[in-house]
Write an enzyme that holds these catalytic residues in place. Sequence first.
Site, PDB file in Angstrom:
ATOM      1  N   HIS A  46      58.879 -50.060 -26.483  1.00 37.60           N
ATOM      2  CA  HIS A  46      59.608 -51.866 -26.688  1.00 37.60           C
ATOM      3  C   HIS A  46      60.998 -51.105 -25.835  1.00 37.60           C
ATOM      4  O   HIS A  46      60.837 -51.896 -24.667  1.00 37.60           O
ATOM      5  CB  HIS A  46      59.869 -50.724 -28.421  1.00 37.60           C
ATOM      6  CG  HIS A  46      60.425 -52.694 -28.515  1.00 37.60           C
ATOM      7  ND1 HIS A  46      60.475 -53.444 -29.012  1.00 37.60           N
ATOM      8  CD2 HIS A  46      62.027 -52.345 -28.633  1.00 37.60           C
ATOM      9  CE1 HIS A  46      61.560 -53.606 -29.399  1.00 37.60           C
ATOM     10  NE2 HIS A  46      62.551 -53.667 -29.349  1.00 37.60           N
ATOM     11  N   GLU A  47      61.200 -50.067 -26.140  1.00 40.34           N
ATOM     12  CA  GLU A  47      62.643 -49.715 -25.822  1.00 40.34           C
ATOM     13  C   GLU A  47      62.291 -49.538 -24.029  1.00 40.34           C
ATOM     14  O   GLU A  47      63.236 -49.348 -22.816  1.00 40.34           O
ATOM     15  CB  GLU A  47      63.278 -48.327 -25.983  1.00 40.34           C
ATOM     16  CG  GLU A  47      63.657 -48.234 -27.494  1.00 40.34           C
ATOM     17  CD  GLU A  47      63.993 -49.365 -28.104  1.00 40.34           C
ATOM     18  OE1 GLU A  47      65.161 -49.377 -27.435  1.00 40.34           O
ATOM     19  OE2 GLU A  47      64.703 -49.764 -28.922  1.00 40.34           O
TER      20      GLU A  47
END
Length: 501
Positions: free
Chosen positions: A264-265
């Site tokens: 996600h990051e």
Amino acid sequence: MNPQLDELKSRLREISALQNAAALLNWDQLTIMPPGGAEANGYQQSVLARIATEKSIDPALGKLIGDLLPYAETLPADSDDACLIRMAKYDFDKMIHVPPEFVGRAYEQIARTYQVWTEARPENNYAKVMPELEKNLELSRELASYYPNVEHVADPLIEDSDPGMKAAELQRLFAELRAELVPIVKAITSQPLADDACLKQHFPADQQLALGKRAAAAIGYDFNRGRMDLSPHPFTTRFSIGDVRITTRINENDLGESLFSVIHESGHALYEQGVNPALEGLPLARGASSGVHESQSRTWENIVGRSLPFWMHFYPELKANFPGKFDTVSLETFYRAINKVEPSLVRTESDEVTYNLHIMIRFDLELAMLEGKLALRDLPEAWNERYRSDLGITPPDDRMGCMQDVHWFGGFVGGGFQGYTLGNIMSAQFMESALKIHPEIPEEIAAGRFDVLRGWLTEKIYSQGRKFFPTELVRRVTGKDLEIAPYMRYLKNKYGALYEL
């Protein structure tokens, strides 16, 4: 060459440098700063924020922007310089309403509230942080009060994250989405739950971090221009196109928590690392909005990272990383496990189908707090009641309830959550457009190749930085306004197949 344009860029680069220095202090606070440095760090952040604000609303800057507006009209509308002048005017017109003294005071208080939250959450001590949260809430209302002609107290806070969006529009959009999601959640959860025991074994932290770094690098995160650290709440921050950092947190008894937060990051970071280098140091050299940013993190985390093609390639590496853990677990079983749909307490660990219900709960609660309809002493019970009514579960304590997210404790109350759902909606709309041009993307992913998708996203979204407002960017990329239909098609196709709906 235009001397006034050169002066504008010089002024804006100086402001960006101050903001990035403050961001570096914030990264330090959230990762490796010793607790004893909290007070000084908060003061340092506040001083830099105040100076940056003073420079951002300097009347000379406003005059310079005004003088350049006719020049911008002579340029192609989508040129870097025309977009810069237009965005500089937008920023100046917005910031001119907010006193620098308030900005410095707000940064210092928010840093203090965050530090107390890092202590209170592990202790499950909401009473300890509530007085500080009350100050954040008061600051949020004060910020909104500086803007004229505000329809809802949350609108200026929402505008800061997602330009062009307002509380009323989001309430309409969320109601439409909720009506579509609830029947799907009921249909899936009426069936036997997927078996995710394979994800709940013991996975040593160092092995999880090693796997996360390999997954991030595989999809294109450049560790020569970034790094990965640990923090209580995963996040991405940028100090320049050449320095974009991510964090994660480790649960040694849940493989998915860190792995998918890393992907996600990394999606956020790919966006920032993909900005056109010509925009470096200018206010265009970052994402267009919270929603657009989340569209990229959710694209890589969910549409790619939880897809069957991704694991057709990556599953052997996972098995090799954790010898013996998955020897008897088939790829199909693993795929169903990482896409298990089940009402859960923690937003960041929730599945794709129920995720947006978590966002809607938070959005409704923060509107009620801002409107004065919900007192902070009643927040824990209001939170628990919404989880009982919406998801059929009740948090066992405030640590897993109203204190689980950093947003209200590490920022203003309002404007911090809607971007996640906007991002989910955009992610599917963007991906549909990508697949029309490149239908081979799933096969490429199954072969461990991500260049086609990443290249398309870089061309259409990343390289543009903040040149365009979100609504215009969506139209440029997809040819349509934002709509929920592609997102619902994505969910129904994927989970319809998984759960035979």
